[in-house]
Design a protein around this motif. Structure first.
Motif, PDB file in Angstrom:
ATOM      1  N   ASN A  20       0.821  -1.210   0.000  1.00 24.50           N
ATOM      2  CA  ASN A  20       0.000   0.000   0.000  1.00 24.50           C
ATOM      3  C   ASN A  20       0.860   1.268   0.000  1.00 24.50           C
ATOM      4  O   ASN A  20       0.667   2.177   0.812  1.00 24.50           O
ATOM      5  CB  ASN A  20      -0.939   0.004   1.203  1.00 24.50           C
ATOM      6  CG  ASN A  20      -2.007   1.079   1.096  1.00 24.50           C
ATOM      7  OD1 ASN A  20      -2.467   1.414   0.014  1.00 24.50           O
ATOM      8  ND2 ASN A  20      -2.397   1.653   2.235  1.00 24.50           N
ATOM      9  N   TRP A  67       2.310   4.793  -1.030  1.00 21.17           N
ATOM     10  CA  TRP A  67       1.911   6.074  -1.615  1.00 21.17           C
ATOM     11  C   TRP A  67       3.059   7.066  -1.448  1.00 21.17           C
ATOM     12  O   TRP A  67       3.773   7.034  -0.452  1.00 21.17           O
ATOM     13  CB  TRP A  67       0.672   6.642  -0.923  1.00 21.17           C
ATOM     14  CG  TRP A  67      -0.595   5.889  -1.161  1.00 21.17           C
ATOM     15  CD1 TRP A  67      -0.891   4.624  -0.769  1.00 21.17           C
ATOM     16  CD2 TRP A  67      -1.754   6.387  -1.844  1.00 21.17           C
ATOM     17  NE1 TRP A  67      -2.160   4.275  -1.161  1.00 21.17           N
ATOM     18  CE2 TRP A  67      -2.734   5.350  -1.819  1.00 21.17           C
ATOM     19  CE3 TRP A  67      -2.078   7.601  -2.457  1.00 21.17           C
ATOM     20  CZ2 TRP A  67      -3.985   5.482  -2.385  1.00 21.17           C
ATOM     21  CZ3 TRP A  67      -3.339   7.740  -3.022  1.00 21.17           C
ATOM     22  CH2 TRP A  67      -4.274   6.700  -2.999  1.00 21.17           C
ATOM     23  N   ASN A  83      -1.097   3.444  -4.057  1.00 18.70           N
ATOM     24  CA  ASN A  83      -1.566   2.070  -3.883  1.00 18.70           C
ATOM     25  C   ASN A  83      -0.690   1.045  -4.615  1.00 18.70           C
ATOM     26  O   ASN A  83      -1.180   0.233  -5.398  1.00 18.70           O
ATOM     27  CB  ASN A  83      -3.019   1.960  -4.360  1.00 18.70           C
ATOM     28  CG  ASN A  83      -3.680   0.683  -3.872  1.00 18.70           C
ATOM     29  OD1 ASN A  83      -3.342   0.183  -2.801  1.00 18.70           O
ATOM     30  ND2 ASN A  83      -4.605   0.157  -4.652  1.00 18.70           N
ATOM     31  N   THR A 112       0.488   3.869 -10.694  1.00 16.05           N
ATOM     32  CA  THR A 112       0.478   2.608  -9.972  1.00 16.05           C
ATOM     33  C   THR A 112       0.918   1.504 -10.924  1.00 16.05           C
ATOM     34  O   THR A 112       1.183   1.753 -12.106  1.00 16.05           O
ATOM     35  CB  THR A 112      -0.918   2.318  -9.391  1.00 16.05           C
ATOM     36  OG1 THR A 112      -0.824   1.225  -8.470  1.00 16.05           O
ATOM     37  CG2 THR A 112      -1.929   1.998 -10.483  1.00 16.05           C
TER      38      THR A 112
END
Length: 285
Positions: free
Chosen positions: A8, A10, A21, A230
């Motif tokens: 996770n 960021w 993410n 991402t």
């Protein structure tokens, strides 16, 4: 062991979201190539693994332990621009890291310890093809030789993880091919995980065991501030490549012979272009 776990993840700079993410599990001794458009956060991601940048959210672990807050000897790095000390000789460059680690106060060793480090440094220089250049200065070396020196400098610290930030992009094609051969051999021989940022898809398919593509899924002008990049593709190279187990893919690279996207004869065998690989290459390109 040298496995990396990202959960996770960021990264934000003020109101600008660069990465969002990101979840990724990197096996020990993998060779990962990070690809994607310019400005999508590949180098930022690499800098977070190195410890030069701190995640805004999420975690990075190496072998199950949280990443230290600062860069350390467990992570080596080679940049596109040669990260060597211009005022030191070739031998001095490769000895600098171990000497500073052994003597943090003055950054130098003496006697038997100094001789042992010098001997190890000479052996490392021989490994990367720089034997005989120990007394030269970086300015006296060609671009390819300087990049070999930067690799020797990083490997001398015996890192668990080697990070490469477009390290071969400024080299001429012929020299780059020689460095690719060297990189393949070092990856097989040295117990480390490699994570490489590259814009060259051919380079990614030539060297990596796995290709990770970063991309902004929402890239309209009004969305660029609040939506980051991402992982959009995660591609395992086929046939699989395993560190320490050389295959036909690890022979000296020649277009039309060893490139998996170009059929050609080698050792009595004819390459059959794999449709899925060709489709993947076309999609990424």
């Amino acid at each position: 062991m040298s496995g990396i776990t990202i959960k996770n993840l960021w990264k934000e700079y003020g109101e600008q979201i660069v990465l969002q993410n990101v979840d990724l599990e990197i096996a020990p001794r993998a060779f990962i190539a990070l690809v994607g458009p310019s400005g999508c956060g590949k180098t930022t991601f690499l800098r977070m693994i190195l410890g030069q940048e701190t995640p805004t959210r999420g975690t990075i672990e190496i072998d199950g332990a949280p990443l230290p807050p600062e860069p350390g000897p467990d992570r080596g790095v080679v940049y596109q621009r040669y990260s060597v000390f211009p005022h030191m000789t070739v031998l001095g460059n490769v000895m600098a890291g171990p000497e500073m680690k052994a003597s943090r106060l003055i950054g130098r060793t003496f006697g038997a310890r100094h001789r042992a480090i010098a001997e190890e440094a000479r052996a490392m220089l021989a490994e990367v093809g720089l034997a005989g250049s120990e007394d030269k200065y970086p300015a006296q070396l060609s671009g390819g030789m300087q990049q070999r020196l930067a690799l020797a400098q990083a490997l001398m610290m015996k890192p668990k993880v080697l990070l490469l930030d477009e390290p071969f992009g400024a080299l001429d094609p012929g020299i780059r091919g020689d460095i690719h051969k060297l990189m393949k051999r070092l990856w097989h021989e040295v117990p480390m995980t490699v994570v490489m940022v590259t814009h060259d898809l051919r380079e990614a398919f030539t060297l990596a065991t796995r290709i990770i593509a970063f991309e902004r899924t929402r890239d309209r002008p009004e969305e660029r501030l609040r939506y980051g990049a991402t992982i959009t593709k995660d591609i395992l190279i086929w046939p699989p490549r395993t560190a320490g187990e050389a295959t036909i893919w690890d022979r000296d690279f020649q277009p039309g012979r060893d490139d998996p996207t170009i059929p050609g004869p080698i050792a009595g065998t004819t390459w059959r272009e794999d449709e899925s690989d060709a489709e993947t290459y076309a999609t990424l390109r």
